[in-house]
Design a protein around this motif. Structure first.
Motif, PDB file in Angstrom:
ATOM      1  N   ARG A 143       0.833  -1.207   0.000  1.00  0.00           N
ATOM      2  CA  ARG A 143       0.000   0.000   0.000  1.00  0.00           C
ATOM      3  C   ARG A 143       0.867   1.257   0.000  1.00  0.00           C
ATOM      4  O   ARG A 143       0.359   2.374  -0.014  1.00  0.00           O
ATOM      5  CB  ARG A 143      -0.921   0.016   1.237  1.00  0.00           C
ATOM      6  N   ASP A 170      -2.827   3.295  -5.766  1.00  0.00           N
ATOM      7  CA  ASP A 170      -1.789   2.357  -5.327  1.00  0.00           C
ATOM      8  C   ASP A 170      -1.886   1.036  -6.091  1.00  0.00           C
ATOM      9  O   ASP A 170      -2.748   0.873  -6.959  1.00  0.00           O
ATOM     10  CB  ASP A 170      -1.842   2.170  -3.798  1.00  0.00           C
ATOM     11  N   THR A 173      -6.543   1.207  -5.436  1.00  0.00           N
ATOM     12  CA  THR A 173      -7.267   2.168  -4.596  1.00  0.00           C
ATOM     13  C   THR A 173      -6.807   3.596  -4.894  1.00  0.00           C
ATOM     14  O   THR A 173      -5.607   3.859  -4.968  1.00  0.00           O
ATOM     15  CB  THR A 173      -6.998   1.867  -3.104  1.00  0.00           C
ATOM     16  N   ARG A 207      -5.805   7.050  -3.837  1.00  0.00           N
ATOM     17  CA  ARG A 207      -5.266   7.475  -2.549  1.00  0.00           C
ATOM     18  C   ARG A 207      -5.184   8.989  -2.401  1.00  0.00           C
ATOM     19  O   ARG A 207      -5.281   9.521  -1.307  1.00  0.00           O
ATOM     20  CB  ARG A 207      -3.870   6.846  -2.379  1.00  0.00           C
TER      21      ARG A 207
END
Lengths: 418, 418
Positions: free
Chosen positions: B89, B110, B114, B116
């Motif tokens: 992550r 990421d 996702t 971010r």
């Protein structure tokens, strides 16, 4: 973000590898043969297998009758002279049957893709019960098979070319034939087996006719390096097909390419498909002949010939009718090109002979309306289909492609006697 | 009849196989992680490599910072408890930059996909010199990178999402921006390197914004089992993209999907693309607001919110404007569906919020005009895009996909310090 690649080095059993390699070698023999003369050494270089492996595979292909061997060849290379290999011109072949609105055309193609027997009959299939039409087509196919047999050709599969939405062995809808949910493969197969019991085990597949005409154009036409194109076939219906990078784009359900039912005028005349103002109502054969003042009495092929004759003679009504159709075609094609971005648009069927009068107005629309600006007038991206490419030949060639992709699956279909 | 298959067992050198397998294992860690908990045993079962091979590949991915390891997991299976693996992550990430007519949106995603960090600025990019617009976008990207760094994320590549015809690193034409032949990748890369010298080696790629929004919808949206769809994004321009079987259909030159320039009325109003009567002139944001009697003064986003408010309140002028646009969309979409046969049509951009009033008339056209009859009204094939899918996220995810496809190529881009 899914999407897996097959691991390199994933297991494949020996039998699968051999079947795969048999296909590879068979296709290499065909392609080397087209380019000049195929030898074991040439095939080995082309496919990247050792000469020993290629020799063993060639033996099996010779035994099963897929390949033949001729005299010695002196390629100028060092070492022993090789023997020229060829795909067999007798034995396994494909049977293609196009059932269209006003004709049935049947074709037998050998492993090299050459059309060897052709039989076409003009008859009006509109409104006749589907079983009757398919039985008539089976009759023509039976007689064509007899001729093929005289040339020692043995079709190992049949493909039907049909003017409508085809999926799962059935014609879902063929508005111009008036067909709905017709189990065409079964009906044809049974009718043919009734006439020639030896064909009972022959696999039958089916496909939209424009798709098959497009494949024939790809395989046998004069497209050169063009691998992505939109294909239109003008008949009573206007069919279409999309080929992207050498592959037919069938869509999610197999119904892609229906350019004849793209709407030109939402309030236009009713179409047999249930919609209104479809391209077919403006640029289809009936609409064109009507606009040119050529009565239905003249019939399909005769009417189109008369239209060409009048256009050639400068008849203003005929010229205006063709120009209007060209403009409509160009408008719809510009939308299709904006959506699909092909390298070329190929016009077949009745459009082929009308190109001198149809192409300029269509080109003008494409030039003005395609966003990418790649479609400038006269750039040759709009072209007539070659005579070599038609749906019946495409259908037969599709069967041949199946054979070439897995000769083992077909090696028992060829009777030892042939 | 060309088309070769790679021979099974064709040689691939050890290094290539290892790189390929690293990618395979990395993607399996991500997918197993999404489904529950990824272990070496689970990855081994998924990809079909031995546990020893998977362990060695996982070590390399841990060392390079693509994967992290957490506490023990008790899966209930016999044997030693495994250790849960996750894609990192922190570390390698993708930077996506959408430059649209009236906004710039930047996103960092990421390895798990996702989003971010996100930064969006509304500004009017019409008519401004392309270099200036790209420099502004680089400024926003630079600030976004600073935020990403605070989360220990290190973008290893940039993708630009642009509203026009994009190919070979350039915007060939973006009518609504007024761009012609703009070397967007170079200009953006240089501007960003000027602001943040550390990014000088960052690879930049570019793509049409609708294509990237469609990929975001495919990867992050709620499409379920749908893998073939047509995506429309309504903004000032109307963009489109075709996804077939999970793959973007780019066309022969990368210009596919331009549904905004499909002609609705050949004699209609002039379009910025040079043609007349394009869909954009009837269903684009400006046309819609004008028809609803909402002045240009209201601006883009504000105007669309006002339109939604009025439609909600039952304002007859607003409702008629949206219904007309819906009918036009439905007519053009029915043509596109007849041509391309997708499983669904997804409407994004300004259309998303207008669906309650836009969808019924569009559905009616689709029901009446799609030949296959699969598009019956209310069948849910016409749907709003999810909020999760937008072009900036799609762009960033495209970079991540590059990383996942070949982590070795990016393993040196991640500074040791991160």
């Amino acid at each position: 973000m899914k999407s897996y690649l097959t691991p390199l080095g994933s297991k494949a059993d020996k039998d699968t590898v051999r079947r795969h390699n048999l296909s590879l070698v068979l296709r290499a023999v065909r392609d080397e043969g087209e380019a000049g003369e195929a030898t074991r050494a040439g095939v080995s270089a082309r496919v990247g297998l050792t000469r020993a492996a290629v020799s063993s595979l060639v033996e099996q292909l010779l035994d099963s009758g897929f390949v033949t061997e001729s005299g010695k060849t002196f390629s100028g290379q060092a070492g022993r002279p090789g023997t020229a290999l060829k795909v067999a011109r007798t034995g396994p072949a494909g049977l293609g049957v196009e059932i269209n609105i006003d004709y049935v055309s049947v074709c037998v193609v050998d492993l090299a893709g050459t059309g060897r027997v052709r039989q076409t009959e003009h008859l009006d299939n509109r409104g006749a019960p589907p079983g009757e039409v398919l039985a008539r087509a089976a009759g023509i196919a039976a007689r064509t098979l007899d001729s093929a047999r005289e040339q020692d050709l043995c079709p190992v599969g049949t493909a039907l070319a049909l003017p409508g939405l085809v999926s799962g062995g059935s014609v879902r809808q063929a508005p111009n034939l008036g067909w709905n949910q017709v189990a065409a493969e079964d009906l044809f197969g049974e009718a043919l087996a009734g006439l020639r019991p030896g064909t009972a085990a022959l696999p039958v597949r089916s496909e939209n006719e424009a798709n098959l005409a497009a494949l024939a154009e790809l395989w046998f036409g004069g497209l050169g390096t063009v691998r992505s194109f939109l294909y239109l076939t003008g008949e009573i219906g206007v069919g279409g097909a999309l080929v992207l990078d050498g592959e037919l784009l069938r869509g999610a359900h197999g119904f892609a390419g229906e350019i004849g039912h793209v709407v030109v005028d939402p309030a236009g005349p009713e179409c047999r498909c249930g919609s209104r103002g479809c391209l077919e109502q403006y640029a289809g054969q009936s609409a064109l002949l009507r606009a040119a003042g050529i009565g239905e009495g003249a019939g399909g092929a005769a009417g189109v010939m008369e239209l060409e004759r009048r256009a050639q003679a400068g008849d203003p009504v005929a010229l205006a009718a063709v120009a209007d159709a060209g403009r409509m075609l160009g408008q719809v094609l510009s939308g299709a090109v904006n959506l699909f971005d092909p390298d070329a648009v190929v016009l077949g069927g009745i459009y082929r002979g009308l190109m001198p009068w149809l192409a300029p107005p269509a080109d003008e629309e494409l030039t003005g309306r395609v966003v990418s600006g790649l479609w400038s007038r006269g750039g040759g991206r709009l072209r007539a289909s070659s005579v070599a490419g038609d749906a019946a030949r495409g259908a037969a060639a599709l069967v041949v492609q199946d054979v070439l992709a897995d000769p083992v699956a077909y090696s028992r279909s060829v009777p030892a006697g042939l």
